[in-house]
Design a protein around this motif. Structure first.
Motif: not given
Length: 417
Positions: A19, A21, A85, A114
């Motif tokens: 991912r 972010c 994200c 998170d």
């Protein structure tokens, strides 16, 4: 501030990452009709904080009505601290992604979604983004964390925060959200506790603003909210954690004291300096200690004790304006999309510690929220087993995250990756 396409944002990180972010400061210009609570003063001491809670939890008394003297329009320019994200690597070619807007509850900030604890094993964002390919926007609610603070009695209240949420939602829909050069046609709102209450109110005020809502740690039964206020044993935040919640000068004074008395080596193993002094003024309250943290959010023994202490170390406060307006939100929403109420089996403020104890009048306490959504295309109330109010802090959190994503995908709100 530069704008990037979703694919360009993803390419900014290494290809091995699952991912990408980005921390973003989002300016919003908003206004709301706030209550003027001049019949109660903002608490100045810890004893004042206790008196405030005694007034709020007294049976037969609506302290919000007692404190209210008038209404006034509050208008301002604020900054919201957010984290956006999106999937990276092979998923950077998203053509029509769905974004989830995540609103935290009382006692937390955007990191609730998170959690870095234990290598992010408790991260909602990891599941939604890495496993299911959604985009997420988590943010510090107005007044909390790294978002703009404000006067805690007559300014930082529920409806002003809802307007900030509405403003960010519109930015994501029309492509004007800072650094995110994309228009999202599908927006899902996910809340926890007070964040769920604000999500519910958002759809009551603007029924077409969302495509689906997930209300975690919530029900429409407010009978037990007083348990939360009493069990928190609220104190002034800037007295409870003076280095983190007070002014930066508090740390400077302590550091000078340690150096003058040659005590620096003695405390060297201890993290004395906070990353940031948040400078909360009087009227921002926080739970007293790790014991109250457990009572409010955790169900023994279904959690890692280390995570309990982490929650206490990273907690965030609540304003008295938020506490006074918590019960002032709408009672019904004409929202026509899918609704999932997702609550821990032993939730304290919304179930009194037992969500299944209904006297056989309903399957669960959260299930009775169906009457607040008469037009919902789908309504489901799910009870997460062996879980307290802080759902994301329990051993089975990830299984709950997957249940939520599967619900969304079943409602044609898939990630479109």
């Amino acid at each position: 501030m530069h704008a990037f396409s979703l694919s360009a944002l993803a390419l900014l990180s290494s290809s091995a990452a699952a991912r990408t972010c980005h921390n973003i400061t989002v300016p919003v210009s908003i206004s709301s009709r706030n209550g003027v609570f001049n019949n109660t003063a903002a608490p100045q001491t810890n004893l004042d904080a206790t008196t405030f809670v005694q007034n709020q939890t007294r049976q037969g008394q609506n302290f919000t009505a007692v404190a209210l003297t008038a209404y006034a329009t509050v208008t301002g320019n604020y900054n919201i601290s957010a984290q956006f994200c999106l999937p990276s690597g092979s998923n950077s070619t998203l053509t029509n992604p769905t974004v989830q807007i995540l609103t935290h509850g009382i006692g937390f900030d955007k990191t609730y979604w998170d959690l870095p604890y234990n290598n992010y094993n408790y991260s909602y964002v990891d599941t939604a983004v890495d496993e299911y390919g959604y985009c997420t926007l988590s943010y510090d609610r107005l007044g909390i964390g790294n978002s703009s603070h404000g006067e805690p009695r007559n300014e930082i209240q529920s409806f002003l925060e809802i307007q900030a949420l509405a403003a960010m939602t519109r930015m994501l829909r029309n492509g004007s959200f800072p650094t995110v050069n994309h228009t999202f046609s599908k927006v899902v709102h996910v809340g926890h506790s007070f964040g769920s209450a604000q999500t519910f109110a958002l759809t009551a005020m603007y029924p077409n603003i969302s495509d689906g809502i997930i209300l975690t740690g919530w029900s429409t039964n407010g009978s037990f909210v007083g348990y939360f206020g009493a069990g928190a044993d609220f104190q002034q935040a800037n007295l409870n954690q003076p280095l983190r919640f007070g002014s930066a000068s508090n740390y400077a004074v302590l550091n000078s004291f340690l150096e003058n008395y040659a005590l620096t080596d003695l405390v060297a193993p201890v993290q004395m300096a906070p990353e940031q002094s948040l400078a909360y003024v009087n009227g921002y309250l926080t739970n007293s200690n790790v014991n109250s943290q457990q009572y409010l959010f955790f169900l023994p023994p279904y959690f890692d004790t280390g995570l309990l202490y982490y929650g206490e170390q990273t907690k965030q406060p609540v304003t008295i304006g938020e506490l006074l307006t918590l019960g002032s939100l709408p009672a019904m929403s004409t929202f026509k999309g899918p609704v999932l109420v997702f609550t821990g089996s032993n939730d304290l403020p919304y179930c009194g510690g037992d969500c299944l104890n209904t006297g056989m009048s309903a399957p669960s306490i959260p299930s009775t929220a169906s009457t607040a959504f008469p037009n919902a295309s789908v309504f489901e109330a799910y009870i997460q087993p062996v879980t307290g109010h802080g759902l994301n802090f329990h051993y089975n959190a990830t299984a709950g995250y997957r249940y939520i994503q599967d619900f969304l995908m079943a409602q044609n709100l898939e990630s479109q990756r």
